[in-house]
Motif scaffolding. Structure first.
Motif, PDB file in Angstrom:
ATOM      1  N   GLU A 185      -1.481  -1.855   3.160  1.00  0.00           N
ATOM      2  CA  GLU A 185      -1.427  -0.763   2.186  1.00  0.00           C
ATOM      3  C   GLU A 185      -0.082  -0.725   1.466  1.00  0.00           C
ATOM      4  OE1 GLU A 185      -4.638  -0.180   4.994  1.00  0.00           O
ATOM      5  OE2 GLU A 185      -2.506  -0.459   5.365  1.00  0.00           O
ATOM      6  N   VAL A 186       0.998  -1.039   2.189  1.00  0.00           N
ATOM      7  CA  VAL A 186       2.328  -1.074   1.567  1.00  0.00           C
ATOM      8  C   VAL A 186       2.435  -2.281   0.633  1.00  0.00           C
ATOM      9  CG1 VAL A 186       4.811  -1.292   2.010  1.00  0.00           C
ATOM     10  CG2 VAL A 186       3.396   0.169   3.476  1.00  0.00           C
ATOM     11  N   LYS A 207       0.062  -3.644  -1.006  1.00  0.00           N
ATOM     12  CA  LYS A 207      -0.733  -3.347  -2.195  1.00  0.00           C
ATOM     13  C   LYS A 207      -0.031  -2.339  -3.101  1.00  0.00           C
ATOM     14  CE  LYS A 207      -5.464  -2.594  -3.543  1.00  0.00           C
ATOM     15  NZ  LYS A 207      -6.825  -2.342  -3.149  1.00  0.00           N
ATOM     16  N   LYS A 208       0.647  -1.384  -2.488  1.00  0.00           N
ATOM     17  CA  LYS A 208       1.308  -0.324  -3.257  1.00  0.00           C
ATOM     18  C   LYS A 208       2.622  -0.800  -3.882  1.00  0.00           C
ATOM     19  CE  LYS A 208       2.917   4.427  -2.760  1.00  0.00           C
ATOM     20  NZ  LYS A 208       3.071   5.542  -1.829  1.00  0.00           N
ATOM     21  N   ASP A 209       3.393  -1.612  -3.142  1.00  0.00           N
ATOM     22  CA  ASP A 209       4.717  -2.012  -3.614  1.00  0.00           C
ATOM     23  C   ASP A 209       5.018  -3.447  -3.181  1.00  0.00           C
ATOM     24  OD1 ASP A 209       7.295  -2.139  -4.541  1.00  0.00           O
ATOM     25  OD2 ASP A 209       8.086  -0.580  -3.205  1.00  0.00           O
ATOM     26  N   SER A 229      -0.070 -11.231  -6.577  1.00  0.00           N
ATOM     27  CA  SER A 229      -0.652  -9.938  -6.945  1.00  0.00           C
ATOM     28  C   SER A 229      -2.128  -9.864  -6.560  1.00  0.00           C
ATOM     29  CB  SER A 229      -0.511  -9.692  -8.450  1.00  0.00           C
ATOM     30  OG  SER A 229      -1.399 -10.514  -9.168  1.00  0.00           O
TER      31      SER A 229
END
Length: 120
Positions: free
Chosen positions: A72-73, A75-77, A107
């Motif tokens: 999740e991290v 994907k977010k940053d 990406s």
């Protein structure tokens, strides 16, 4: 030489759903999701099972040569995650341009458009 390891963890609910679809499409699992989720929770849900034991082995590791990243991290940053991995691997001599190229290459948008990564 010291071997460095990077492990990426993902939300357990997402792993369960993702493995369910993977095993249906690629391995011919013909049970329903209710059965799959019970198997997953009991430790029989595909690769790296039991899931909880696998994740804990990396997440709680005392070894200095393991970096644990959360999906999740990433994907977010992604940029900060690349910086963290570069620091971990002591490869801080990459230019900002090279890091930007790596960020583009890694990406999620790029991965979604790559047929070999999406069983297309």
């Amino acid at each position: 030489a010291v071997v460095s390891t990077q492990s990426t963890g993902r939300n357990s609910r997402d792993v369960c759903v993702s493995h369910y679809h993977h095993w249906k499409i690629l391995k011919g699992f013909n049970g329903g999701f209710d059965l799959w989720s019970r198997l997953f929770l009991e430790g029989y849900g595909g690769y790296y099972s039991p899931f909880w034991k696998h994740v804990k082995s990396f997440y709680l590791s005392q070894y200095k040569n393991i970096i644990y990243l959360k999906y999740e991290v990433l994907k977010k940053d992604l940029k900060s995650s690349i910086e963290a991995v570069c620091t971990f691997l002591k490869c801080n001599d990459y230019s900002e341009d090279e890091k930007a190229q790596l960020e583009q290459h890694l990406s999620f948008k790029n991965f979604q458009q790559t047929p070999t990564l999406n069983k297309q």
